[in-house]
Enzyme design. Structure first.
Site, PDB file in Angstrom:
ATOM      1  N   SER A 124      -1.566  32.928  77.540  1.00 50.12           N
ATOM      2  CA  SER A 124      -0.983  32.888  76.198  1.00 50.12           C
ATOM      3  C   SER A 124      -1.475  33.976  75.254  1.00 50.12           C
ATOM      4  O   SER A 124      -0.983  34.074  74.125  1.00 50.12           O
ATOM      5  CB  SER A 124      -1.223  31.515  75.559  1.00 50.12           C
ATOM      6  OG  SER A 124      -0.333  30.572  76.099  1.00 50.12           O
ATOM      7  N   LYS A 127       1.193  36.145  73.633  1.00 52.12           N
ATOM      8  CA  LYS A 127       1.862  35.855  72.357  1.00 52.12           C
ATOM      9  C   LYS A 127       1.463  36.841  71.261  1.00 52.12           C
ATOM     10  O   LYS A 127       2.201  37.014  70.286  1.00 52.12           O
ATOM     11  CB  LYS A 127       1.564  34.419  71.930  1.00 52.12           C
ATOM     12  CG  LYS A 127       2.162  33.364  72.855  1.00 52.12           C
ATOM     13  CD  LYS A 127       1.821  31.964  72.402  1.00 52.12           C
ATOM     14  CE  LYS A 127       2.495  30.908  73.272  1.00 52.12           C
ATOM     15  NZ  LYS A 127       1.951  30.859  74.649  1.00 52.12           N
ATOM     16  N   SER A 317      -0.283  27.897  70.075  1.00 51.42           N
ATOM     17  CA  SER A 317       0.056  28.535  71.344  1.00 51.42           C
ATOM     18  C   SER A 317       1.389  27.989  71.843  1.00 51.42           C
ATOM     19  O   SER A 317       1.523  27.524  72.974  1.00 51.42           O
ATOM     20  CB  SER A 317      -1.042  28.324  72.398  1.00 51.42           C
ATOM     21  OG  SER A 317      -0.921  29.280  73.434  1.00 51.42           O
TER      22      SER A 317
END
Length: 485
Positions: A124, A127, A317
């Site tokens: 993640s 991102k 997230s």
């Protein structure tokens, strides 16, 4: 006539005399009256001599009286940072392919690197790339609209790729407040009734995006584990479900119950129910449809600003938000609104922003194990975000150790940063079954602001993920707690 004129002149003369006498009397009264009010006036000489407020800083001999040089905090050294990495990130916990980079936020100078140029599975932390790209292309004030269009004999609910759309309003304490189907249904019902309609056919349009709704490397296990839904441009509550199978109607980032596999259909069904509550009967549908170009607009609701959405995505997230933002980036660049188009848009925009270090993506969230980002690339992305005003919500959206988002206790495996590092480390977390990564900012004990990325793409086993995350937490805390020289 003459006598009347003389009388008028005499009267006027008497009034003037009375006015003059009254003015003299008031003038004589004013000085004592004004004195009684104690109106402040400037003194003709100083009444109080000011003392010394701050002790002057001595100027070193030979430096010149006009010198204003300030000693900057000493930066960590490569050997000092190497000692921290060796002490906190043992291979037994983090695996054999650890990658680390630490840079000076003020200058961008790399202070330490270990395999920082090697592609690693980012999870993640991806991102960060998606957030920077979306903000750069769309601007922090961009919003996404969900609309209702009128067609012959009915209406079409058109998805605009709002990843925060909800069925009903969230609690007042939640932030940000999303657009709702409830508000859209109320506005639609008013417009239909104004035209004399009480019954309509309902279609729903997801044509804004194209291609597969699952990315390379994803499985439906990701849906059943509550991590994501199939990505479509019309979805409410990010497909999170209650035990009864209805949309959850709240923002619960730690709801890992299975999500819907048909987010658009479930959203359209919820909209039909809301129309019924406002006196509009859905005679047929909802069914998939495409609103013709130029179809009249009946009603519309808009999302929070992109800057708010980015902060929410990074704090939670949130995979669904990330994938929608990547699609909007593709649309802004004129690329196909597919997973491949979105990934290409992110990588292309990063190059334009000056991030030329290794990156290879297949999605926008990092959920796919096929993604690759080098630690040095994450550091460059954070440097760009910190230096560019329109990208600042990437920095403000980073979770804060011990307090917010996935760095708070219980929200992820990275919730263990404590002691003096609480509130000092701000970072984006990333983890898959055998991947642990952390990238963010930290002030060290000397006051130097550091940007760091720590990536462990081959944790020895899924059962050791917590140990790897705890080791990475310990390294970030050690950066905060020492001068590393």
């Amino acid at each position: 006539m003459r006598r009347t004129r003389i009388t008028a002149l005499a009267t006027l003369a008497m009034l003037n005399m009375f006015t003059l006498a009254a003015g003299v009397s008031v003038a004589r009264m004013l000085p004592p009256r004004l004195a009684a009010l104690h109106i402040p006036v400037a003194a003709s000489r100083p009444l109080v001599r000011a003392g010394t407020v701050l002790t002057p800083v001595p100027v070193p001999a030979g430096s010149g009286a006009a010198s204003t040089a300030v000693d900057l905090p000493a930066l960590p050294t490569a050997s000092g940072l190497s000692a921290v990495v060796a002490a906190t990130l043992p291979a037994a916990d983090v695996g054999p392919q650890l990658g680390v980079e630490v840079a000076d936020a003020a200058t961008g100078d790399v202070l330490y690197d270990d395999d920082a140029g090697v592609l690693a599975t980012p999870a993640s932390t991806t991102k960060l790339a998606t957030a920077v790209t979306a903000l750069a292309l769309l601007g922090p004030d961009a919003r996404f609209s969900t609309t209702v269009r009128q067609v012959s004999g009915g209406i079409v609910l058109v998805g605009g790729g709002d990843p925060t759309l909800a069925v009903h309003a969230y609690p007042a304490s939640d932030y940000p407040h999303p657009a709702t189907l409830a508000a859209l249904a109320a506005a639609t019902a008013r417009a239909l009734k104004a035209e004399g309609h009480r019954s309509v056919r309902l279609g729903y349009d997801t044509s804004l995006y194209s291609g597969p709704d699952m990315a390379p490397g994803w499985t439906y296990g990701d849906v059943y584990s509550g991590n994501v839904t199939p990505i479509v441009s019309l979805e409410a509550d990010q497909g999170r479900l209650t035990p009864a199978g209805t949309l959850q109607d709240s923002d619960d980032p730690v709801n890992y119950s299975p999500r819907t596999t048909d987010p658009a259909g479930l959203t359209a069904a919820a909209f039909a129910t809301l129309l019924g509550q406002h006196g509009i009967t859905v005679s047929s549908g909802p069914s998939p449809s495409v609103a013709p170009a130029g179809a009249p607009l009946l009603a519309s609701v808009s999302s929070p600003t992109l800057s708010q959405i980015v902060e929410q995505m990074l704090q939670e997230s949130n995979n669904v938000i990330a994938e929608n933002l990547a699609r909007h980036a593709a649309i802004a660049m004129g690329m196909p609104a597919t997973f491949a188009g979105a990934a290409a848009a992110v990588m292309t925009e990063l190059r334009r922003l000056g991030v030329s270090t290794p990156i290879s993506l297949v999605d926008g969230s990092g959920l796919s194990p096929q993604d690759g980002i080098a630690p040095e690339t994450l550091v460059r992305i954070l440097e760009v975000a910190a230096d560019t005003p329109r990208l600042r919500s990437v920095i403000t959206g980073l979770p804060v150790a011990g307090f917010t988002g996935t760095l708070s206790a219980g929200d992820s495996v990275f919730g263990g940063i404590g002691g003096a590092a609480r509130g000092v480390v701000r970072a984006k977390t990333g983890n898959l079954s055998t991947v642990a990564a952390l990238a963010g900012l930290v002030y060290d004990s000397s006051g130097s602001l550091l940007i760091f990325a720590i990536m462990a793409p081959q944790v020895p086993g899924a059962g050791l993920l917590t140990a790897a995350a705890q080791a990475i937490d310990a390294a970030a805390a050690a950066f905060a707690g020492c001068g590393c020289r």
